[in-house]
Design a protein around this motif. Structure first.
Motif, short mmCIF file in Angstrom:
data_model
loop_
_atom_site.label_atom_id
_atom_site.label_comp_id
_atom_site.label_asym_id
_atom_site.label_seq_id
_atom_site.Cartn_x
_atom_site.Cartn_y
_atom_site.Cartn_z
N ARG A 123 0.83 -1.20 0.00
CA ARG A 123 0.00 0.00 0.00
C ARG A 123 0.87 1.26 0.00
N GLU A 124 2.00 1.18 0.72
CA GLU A 124 2.90 2.33 0.81
C GLU A 124 3.89 2.40 -0.34
N ARG A 125 3.75 1.49 -1.31
CA ARG A 125 4.65 1.44 -2.47
C ARG A 125 6.07 1.06 -2.07
N ARG A 126 6.25 0.36 -0.96
CA ARG A 126 7.62 0.00 -0.60
C ARG A 126 8.12 -1.18 -1.41
N ASP A 127 7.24 -1.81 -2.19
CA ASP A 127 7.72 -2.91 -3.02
C ASP A 127 8.53 -2.37 -4.20
N ARG A 128 8.62 -1.05 -4.34
CA ARG A 128 9.39 -0.51 -5.46
C ARG A 128 10.80 -0.14 -5.07
N SER A 129 11.14 -0.30 -3.79
CA SER A 129 12.43 0.22 -3.33
C SER A 129 13.49 -0.86 -3.35
N LEU A 130 13.81 -1.36 -4.57
CA LEU A 130 14.76 -2.47 -4.67
C LEU A 130 16.14 -2.11 -4.13
N LEU A 131 16.63 -0.93 -4.46
CA LEU A 131 17.98 -0.56 -4.02
C LEU A 131 18.07 -0.48 -2.51
N ARG A 132 17.06 0.14 -1.93
CA ARG A 132 17.01 0.25 -0.49
C ARG A 132 17.00 -1.14 0.15
N ASP A 133 16.26 -2.05 -0.47
CA ASP A 133 16.21 -3.42 0.04
C ASP A 133 17.58 -4.09 -0.06
N LEU A 134 18.28 -3.85 -1.19
CA LEU A 134 19.56 -4.52 -1.41
C LEU A 134 20.58 -4.13 -0.36
N VAL A 135 20.62 -2.86 0.02
CA VAL A 135 21.64 -2.44 0.98
C VAL A 135 21.24 -2.74 2.42
N GLY A 136 20.08 -3.34 2.61
CA GLY A 136 19.74 -3.81 3.95
C GLY A 136 18.86 -2.88 4.75
N LEU A 137 18.39 -1.81 4.10
CA LEU A 137 17.50 -0.89 4.83
C LEU A 137 16.05 -1.35 4.76
N GLY A 138 15.78 -2.35 3.91
CA GLY A 138 14.41 -2.76 3.68
C GLY A 138 13.80 -3.54 4.82
N ARG A 139 14.62 -3.89 5.82
CA ARG A 139 14.05 -4.66 6.93
C ARG A 139 13.37 -3.75 7.93
N ARG A 140 13.77 -2.47 7.94
CA ARG A 140 13.21 -1.57 8.95
C ARG A 140 11.74 -1.28 8.66
N PRO A 141 10.92 -1.28 9.70
CA PRO A 141 9.53 -0.91 9.48
C PRO A 141 9.41 0.57 9.10
N SER A 142 8.39 0.89 8.30
CA SER A 142 8.15 2.30 7.99
C SER A 142 7.65 2.99 9.25
N PRO A 143 7.71 4.33 9.27
CA PRO A 143 7.19 5.05 10.44
C PRO A 143 5.72 4.71 10.65
N GLY A 144 5.36 4.36 11.84
CA GLY A 144 3.97 4.09 12.15
C GLY A 144 3.52 2.68 11.79
N GLU A 145 4.40 1.90 11.12
CA GLU A 145 3.98 0.58 10.66
C GLU A 145 3.70 -0.37 11.83
N ASP A 146 4.62 -0.42 12.78
CA ASP A 146 4.45 -1.33 13.92
C ASP A 146 3.15 -1.04 14.66
N GLU A 147 2.90 0.23 14.90
CA GLU A 147 1.70 0.62 15.63
C GLU A 147 0.45 0.21 14.85
N ALA A 148 0.47 0.52 13.54
CA ALA A 148 -0.72 0.22 12.73
C ALA A 148 -0.98 -1.28 12.69
N VAL A 149 0.09 -2.06 12.54
CA VAL A 149 -0.09 -3.51 12.46
C VAL A 149 -0.57 -4.06 13.81
N ASP A 150 0.03 -3.56 14.88
CA ASP A 150 -0.41 -4.01 16.21
C ASP A 150 -1.88 -3.67 16.44
N ALA A 151 -2.26 -2.46 16.02
CA ALA A 151 -3.65 -2.04 16.22
C ALA A 151 -4.59 -2.98 15.49
#
Lengths: 660, 262
Positions: free
Chosen positions: B108-136
């Motif tokens: 939904r947040e279009r993070r599936d398009r961030s291949l480069l970010r994923d490659l360098v290892g930043l893709g594991r971090r949750p987006s801002p507010g993601e943990d809270e939204a998922v927990d809710a």
């Protein structure tokens, strides 16, 4: 002209016999048998052995081969392997039969040592010297082996139609093909029917093999071409229709036969045209058949068997997770300290292959796609690199050399260019067949790989009488990589970087998206995953790594030769990677090292007749996937984690974590 | 009343000459629960396929929030705010319950398009507010205790709620539910019903519900459409449907339609 038509009819009949066997087994058990050509090879070798080595008469050899040996072989393979695959996930179904395709010829060559060398005059149904009949009315000559093919084709078609249409057995078979479950509850013994279809299917493969041997030669390579032509015919019949398959096979044979009349008698086109016909036919069907699209959902729905797999135990977290990878890296980088230069050289080949094998980790492990052309893409990378680095022509066209160096492109840039060239080619093949689903992707990539092998790799500028193109090693950043140990460290470093990138990708959003696609494409689409785009992206990345690995492997062995990247070598690679696990970068490393080291150990310490043992073992490893779908490495890790959990449960601090 | 959120107009589908749907209309206003009922083979799942984009209709039009999406891919519709669940569970077997929500949300947040970010290892971090939204969302559907379990280990009823949670994690405007209670016992069915009500109250999502449990449909829905042999035979609020003779005929059969002896 009539002669060419006759040759076409003969080829078409052989393809038809083989393809009918393929369709029969597929439609009764939903397993595409990539080892179909290998079973044909097995029976043909057995027949040759009975007749030539044991001295049995032709009728007796034929009767034993086709009526006893083939059905028993089919029954055994069904009982040991195919029976278990019907409910396996698609990738396991595919990889296990690829394993059989690797293991079976290796086993045959061990059991019948005469088949290790070239068999000069393979025995057919006709006695030698082969009788030739002149039919003056038609203006053609036909030899006894060709007559045997035409008779065999007619007998099979008539016999099979009669069996299926007019007997109770045929009725039961047709019912089972339509719906195994409904057939079972209406009292049909579907197990018997399926076993029977594998026996008949194997016998048909064997018949095709014996008929083919005297005409095209008794070698594993020729039988791969037979396999692909049969696949193409089966695709014409949508893998289910026997009459359409028959027509497809005859059409492919006729086109191949008649075209010889119009093609130049020398050069690549004359040898390359035959293998390109199945590819073109298959491609035409994939693009033009509207019906194939619907079947994709059929295949997907049956993938539910995945749920029965054991869920993985929770992975290690924090600093503990780093221990294993660090230990592996330390062991890898210290190799030059404890091995002789010769063995460092062998292990270097393994490291280069490990880089190349990451292509399987990405395309099959992460992307869940079944590709048989990764070795070909690696070859394209290697040959492009070599041509650029040595300033030799590509397809008669000399790529400009804008660099000051006298020999050609600097090798680092040439490697990068080689890897990049593989990407659009990989994307092209994938984009043509991806929408149709897994099985068709595997078939199309196989056909494509053979096409490139015959049409491109066979060109004299690449093949160079089997010697390939010599390649030097790079000198850059002031480091001379001609030193074996230094070059090994470079390869090890490249592998580690790529492995880290792969793991990053897997653990990031991309990994989650790919995992969702592997489990359910439909559900992934409905949460917004762009399936085709994601698959193409994955395929592109894997093509890049294939090209890169191919180029590095060529530099390691000092030459870029098409021989290193044959389709049949590519399937051995796939089998060994799969047997350790396509989901793990460590498995790629182990597979690469073993592929280089084990044959070397065998050749140093064991007689040459054992040379096929490693290949046999690699193939058997992939077959074991039928029992262990995630590969042996996962199994070991799983057992270790289960042990850890048990120990933890005994200790008082454990807080009742749910074990897998 | 404003424009409906999801509107299907005169949908017709046929499979190899056999008509599965003929001129079916369906209207889903915002924040409503619309029931779709009918005997087996009435065309309910086919209509769902058309609405979600897995099948194309022979004729007719599908509108989502005013836009014509008749020819749009499932992916595109998902991004426009249409989610669905499946009659047979279609879960991602290699992922944990929590990751189902994470992946849906990140797409939904279009993070599936961030291949480069994923490659360098930043893709594991949750987006801002993601943990809270998922927990809710996990709390809302009472999935907290299953959060870190791989889905092959969760019971069937929980699996259906995971499908619902995954659909809601895409922050949809309308969710299609294909038999969300089939194979569930009374308690599990009650859990699903509670989850649906909570999702509507909390997030204002509209639902289209295909369901065999007629009591549940009458209880939950604001509006019900009854299909039989690919046609709409009744349409209206629950009370009207309960009283309709046509519906009773379709479900219970009329005297001449009784099974003939062989």
């Amino acid at each position: 002209m009539q002669g060419y038509v006759l040759a076409g009819l003969v080829l078409g009949s052989i393809y038809a016999i083989s393809a009918l066997g393929l369709v029969l087994t597929y439609s009764s058990s939903r397993v595409i048998n990539f080892a179909h050509g290998a079973t044909a090879y097995t029976v043909a070798v057995f027949f040759h052995w009975l007749n030539q080595v044991q001295g049995w008469s032709i009728p007796a050899s034929a009767a034993i081969s086709l009526l006893v040996f083939s059905p028993l072989l089919g029954l055994a393979l069904w009982g040991i392997l195919f029976r278990h695959l019907t409910h396996s996930p698609p990738d396991v179904r595919f990889l296990a039969t690829v394993g059989l395709w690797v293991a079976l010829p290796a086993g045959v060559q061990l059991a019948f040592p005469f088949s290790q060398g070239q068999i000069l005059q393979p025995q057919g149904f006709a006695t030698v010297p082969v009788a030739i009949y002149h039919l003056s009315a038609l203006g053609v000559s036909v030899n006894a082996n060709q007559v045997a093919v035409l008779i065999g084709g007619a007998v099979v078609v008539v016999g099979l139609s009669a069996l299926l249409r007019a007997t109770p057995v045929g009725l039961a078979t047709r019912a089972t093909v339509d719906s195994p479950r409904t057939a079972a509850i209406s009292g049909i013994n579907t197990t018997m029917v399926t076993a029977g279809s594998w026996m008949v299917g194997t016998a048909l493969a064997g018949l095709a093999g014996i008929l083919l041997a005297p005409i095209l030669g008794l070698s594993n390579g020729e039988f791969t071409l037979l396999l692909v032509a049969s696949f193409a015919a089966a695709v014409v019949g949508r893998l289910t229709s026997l009459p359409l398959t028959f027509l497809g096979a005859m059409a492919i044979g006729l086109i191949q036969g008649i075209a010889v009349d119009f093609l130049p008698s020398h050069g690549v086109l004359s040898t390359g045209f035959r293998p390109s016909v199945p590819f073109i036919v298959m491609l035409g069907c994939l693009l033009l058949y509207p019906g194939l699209r619907r079947e994709r959902f059929e295949v997907d729905r049956r993938a539910g068997a995945r749920a029965r797999e054991v869920a993985p135990p929770p992975p290690l977290r924090g600093w503990r997770a780093a221990i294993g990878p660090l230990a592996v890296a330390v062991a890898l980088f210290s190799v030059p300290l404890w091995l002789s230069t010769f063995w460092v050289g062998v292990v270097s080949q393994g490291a280069a292959l490990a880089i190349l094998f990451l292509t399987f980790t990405i395309v099959t492990g992460e992307g869940g796609m079944l590709s048989l052309c990764q070795a070909t893409l690696a070859g394209i990378g290697a040959l492009t690199t070599a041509s650029l680095a040595t300033h030799s022509p590509l397809f008669g066209w000399l790529v400009p050399n804008p660099f000051s160096s006298a020999t050609g492109w600097p090798i680092g840039l040439a490697v990068l260019a080689g890897a990049l060239v593989a990407v659009p080619i990989g994307l092209l093949v994938a984009s043509l067949s991806l929408r149709l689903g897994d099985v068709y992707l595997a078939l199309a990539t196989l056909a494509f790989a053979l096409l490139i092998e015959q049409l491109v790799f066979a060109r004299p500028e690449f093949d160079n009488f089997g010697a390939g193109i010599s390649l030097g090693r790079p000198i850059f950043l002031g480091i001379n990589f001609n030193d074996t140990s230094t070059f090994f460290l470079l390869l090890a470093a490249i592998f580690c970087v790529l492995a880290v990138l792969t793991v990053n990708l897997r653990r990031a959003t991309t990994g989650l998206v790919l995992a969702s696609m592997r489990s359910s494409e439909q559900a992934a689409a409905t949460i917004g995953v762009r399936i085709v785009r994601s698959k193409l992206l994955t395929f592109g990345v894997s093509s890049f790594i294939a090209g890169l690995g191919g180029a590095l492997f060529a530099i390691t062995i000092g030459r870029a030769s098409p021989d290193s990247f044959e389709v049949l070598i590519g399937i051995v690679w796939l089998a060994i990677v799969a047997s350790f696990g396509t989901r793990s970068v460590l498995a790629a490393l182990i597979a690469g090292l073993l592929f280089a080291v084990v044959p070397q150990l065998f050749s140093e310490h064991l007689p040459t007749s054992w040379a096929m043992v490693p290949t046999l073992l690699f193939g058997l490893g992939a077959i074991r996937l039928a029992v262990n779908p995630r590969g042996s490495l996962f199994d070991i890790q799983h057992s270790v984690r289960v042990l850890r959990l048990r120990r933890a449960r005994r200790s008082p601090t454990f807080e009742g974590q749910a074990p897998a | 009343m404003s424009d409906p959120l999801l509107h299907a107009h005169e949908i017709a589908v046929s499979f190899g000459g056999v008509g599965a749907l003929a001129g079916v209309d369906l209207t889903v206003p915002a924040r409503s629960i619309v029931g779709l009922v009918g005997p087996n083979g009435a065309g309910k799942t086919t209509l769902f396929g058309v609405l979600s984009g897995l099948l194309s209709p022979r004729s007719g039009r599908v509108e989502l929030a005013g836009a014509d999406v008749t020819r749009a891919s499932p992916q595109r519709r998902a991004r426009l705010g249409l989610a669905r669940t499946f009659q047979r569970l279609e879960l991602f077997d290699e992922l944990t319950v929590r990751d189902h929500l994470v992946v849906a949300r990140r797409i939904r947040e279009r993070r599936d398009r961030s291949l480069l970010r994923d490659l360098v290892g930043l893709g594991r971090r949750p987006s801002p507010g993601e943990d809270e939204a998922v927990d809710a969302l996990l709390d809302l559907l009472d999935l907290g205790k299953f959060a870190n379990q791989p889905v092959p280990l969760v019971p069937l009823g929980t699996g259906r709620i995971v499908e619902l949670a995954r659909a809601l994690a895409t922050e949809p405007r309308v969710v299609l539910l294909d038999e969300p209670t089939s194979g569930l016992d009374v308690h599990e069915t009650e859990r699903v019903a509670t989850a649906l009500r909570a999702a509507r109250a909390d997030r204002g999502v509209a639902f289209v519900l295909v369901e065999h449990d007629v009591e549940l449909v009458l209880q939950l829905c604001d509006d019900i459409t009854v299909l039989d042999f690919g046609r709409v035979i009744a349409h209206g609020p629950p009370d009207e449907i309960r009283a309709s003779a046509d519906v009773q005929a379709a479900y219970l059969g009329t005297a001449p339609a009784q099974k003939t002896p062989r």
